[in-house]
Design a protein around this motif. Structure first.
Motif, PDB file in Angstrom:
ATOM      1  N   TRP A 326       0.788  -1.237  -0.194  1.00 40.33           N
ATOM      2  CA  TRP A 326       0.163  -0.133   0.096  1.00 40.33           C
ATOM      3  C   TRP A 326       0.727   1.135  -0.271  1.00 40.33           C
ATOM      4  O   TRP A 326       0.422   2.176  -0.748  1.00 40.33           O
ATOM      5  N   VAL A 342     -12.024   7.152   5.552  1.00 38.09           N
ATOM      6  CA  VAL A 342     -11.464   5.816   5.239  1.00 38.09           C
ATOM      7  C   VAL A 342     -10.274   5.765   5.621  1.00 38.09           C
ATOM      8  O   VAL A 342      -9.186   6.353   5.274  1.00 38.09           O
ATOM      9  N   SER A 345      -6.037   4.949   3.038  1.00 36.84           N
ATOM     10  CA  SER A 345      -6.778   5.165   1.747  1.00 36.84           C
ATOM     11  C   SER A 345      -5.983   6.475   1.184  1.00 36.84           C
ATOM     12  O   SER A 345      -5.454   7.097   1.900  1.00 36.84           O
ATOM     13  N   VAL A 363      -7.020   1.300  -1.172  1.00 39.28           N
ATOM     14  CA  VAL A 363      -7.508   1.210   0.292  1.00 39.28           C
ATOM     15  C   VAL A 363      -6.781  -0.210   0.763  1.00 39.28           C
ATOM     16  O   VAL A 363      -6.428  -1.083  -0.139  1.00 39.28           O
ATOM     17  N   ARG A 364      -6.446  -0.102   2.025  1.00 38.90           N
ATOM     18  CA  ARG A 364      -5.972  -1.316   2.898  1.00 38.90           C
ATOM     19  C   ARG A 364      -6.801  -1.537   3.805  1.00 38.90           C
ATOM     20  O   ARG A 364      -7.074  -1.085   4.665  1.00 38.90           O
ATOM     21  N   TYR A 365      -7.111  -3.026   3.792  1.00 39.26           N
ATOM     22  CA  TYR A 365      -7.978  -3.556   5.189  1.00 39.26           C
ATOM     23  C   TYR A 365      -7.363  -5.054   5.381  1.00 39.26           C
ATOM     24  O   TYR A 365      -7.326  -5.863   4.748  1.00 39.26           O
ATOM     25  N   GLN A 387     -15.432  -0.079  -1.089  1.00 44.91           N
ATOM     26  CA  GLN A 387     -14.566  -1.418  -1.035  1.00 44.91           C
ATOM     27  C   GLN A 387     -13.814  -1.942   0.469  1.00 44.91           C
ATOM     28  O   GLN A 387     -13.889  -2.761   0.720  1.00 44.91           O
ATOM     29  N   TYR A 388     -13.818  -0.702   0.976  1.00 41.34           N
ATOM     30  CA  TYR A 388     -13.167  -1.049   2.260  1.00 41.34           C
ATOM     31  C   TYR A 388     -14.294  -1.480   3.168  1.00 41.34           C
ATOM     32  O   TYR A 388     -14.038  -2.327   4.055  1.00 41.34           O
TER      33      TYR A 388
END
Length: 395
Positions: A326, A342, A345, A363-365, A387-388
């Motif tokens: 990311w 968010v 992001s 985005v990173r989750y 998306q998150y």
């Protein structure tokens, strides 16, 4: 211990997700097996075992296009149009083709004539007998287009390959059966030197044939029964249309090799995504080449088309590699473009040579990275938020 408990994550219900879904696909869509869906899933499965140019030669680092072969009619995009009846007669089940070059392609611009290009196509047939017949007939059909100009060529390391070239022309076509598979390659080099052409054909087969030994062929019934999402990852990608119909560029999951087929600089992408294990497309790419000359390597000269709106979901091997990826992606994010509220992001405007803007957000989750893009910034931000939220709701 005393204290006040707090939420470990944000309440994703508060995010501005626009009209986009935030629940996983299998919560509202029941996948239906069909010939069309099974063929698409089989093509994506096969793409993970088809060589890219950098598997053949380090100089062939650039991707110049892909082509799904879902029906015999599609064969005309990689071979002479007269080869379509050969594919139909021998009951070709499906196939995948990928182009490579030593010259970085530009959208809608032909690769210069002095470039080296390869087009490699792999097709699966019902059995080894039909594959052998198809390979021989493909060669005869292609050779017969100009029998007075073409000349047979023997590939020393692969005597069962059927090959020919036109003396004085820097191209060669070759095809070989390998079990239930047929591998076809078309080579173009800067000079009409026969040894250079045959050496490159040998490199293609040396890289490609062992890969097919690791992929069990499918019967028509087995292809029909392939499941959409056995790993539970396609359900997590943003799916604006809420459809679960697979397509090699539209809705599909790949490993790193399969993903690289759709990238322009494949060596750079291989390095960047080395610690990622699965890649999911949602309306991402066109799985057909921008062809201006049918059936030859040069037809794969303009790269792979990315749709104006889409999503890619990447699963890294762990949270650490996901954080590193990311941090590395999107060259020039701007804080004022970050999707509101968010976490992890960022968004950037990518340069484009068209009048259409290209906004991309990431985005990173946990161990997942989501790419989304659109022609409008707010829309891209809403897609990123969705998306998150979808990833948070898919645990």
């Amino acid at each position: 211990m005393t204290g006040t408990s707090l939420p470990g994550e944000i309440d994703v219900r508060t995010l501005d997700v626009g009209p986009y879904p935030t629940e996983p696909l299998d919560s509202y869509y029941d996948f239906q097996h069909s010939v069309r869906s099974g063929t698409a899933l089989a093509i994506s499965r096969l793409a993970n075992h088809v060589v890219t140019g950098n598997d053949i030669d380090a100089e062939l680092r650039y991707g110049t296009g892909v082509q799904k072969l879902a029906v015999p009619e599609d064969v005309k995009n990689i071979l002479a149009e007269q080869s379509v009846p050969v594919a139909a007669r021998n009951k070709m089940l499906f196939g995948f083709a990928s182009g490579s070059s030593d010259f970085r392609p530009e959208p809608h611009v032909e690769v210069p004539p002095g470039s080296t290009l390869t087009t490699v196509a792999v097709m699966q047939f019902p059995d080894s007998g039909s594959a052998e017949r198809a390979a021989a007939e493909f060669e005869e059909t292609d050779f017969s287009v100009s029998p007075d100009l073409n000349e047979r060529v023997q590939i020393a390391k692969y005597p069962l390959a059927h090959s020919h070239w036109r003396p004085g022309t820097p191209t060669m076509g070759s095809v070989i059966a390998h079990g239930s598979y047929v591998v076809s390659t078309f080579i173009s080099t800067s000079q009409p030197i026969l040894t250079d052409l045959t050496d490159l054909v040998e490199k293609v087969y040396t890289a490609q044939l062992p890969m097919l030994d690791t992929l069990a062929p499918l019967s028509a019934e087995q292809a029909l029964r392939l499941d959409l999402d056995p790993e539970g990852i396609i359900r997590r990608v943003l799916n604006p249309d809420k459809l679960g119909v697979p397509d090699p560029g539209g809705l599909a999951a790949y490993d790193l090799r399969g993903f690289l087929h759709f990238q322009t600089d494949r060596i750079a992408a291989k390095i960047l995504y080395a610690d990622s294990e699965r890649f999911v497309f949602s309306g991402a790419y066109s799985p057909t080449t921008n062809s201006y000359t049918k059936g030859v390597a040069q037809s794969f000269g303009k790269g792979t088309t990315r749709f104006l709106q889409g999503a890619i979901l990447i699963r890294a091997r762990d949270i650490g590699p996901a954080k590193a990826l990311w941090s590395a992606i999107l060259d020039a994010p701007d804080a004022k473009w970050t999707p509101p509220d968010v976490p992890d992001s960022k968004c950037a405007e990518l340069p484009t040579n068209t009048y259409v803007k290209d906004w991309v957000c990431a985005v990173r989750y946990r161990s997942y990275i989501g790419y989304v893009w659109s022609t409008q910034l707010q829309d891209a931000q809403q897609r990123a938020a969705a998306q998150y939220a979808l990833l948070a709701n898919s645990q």
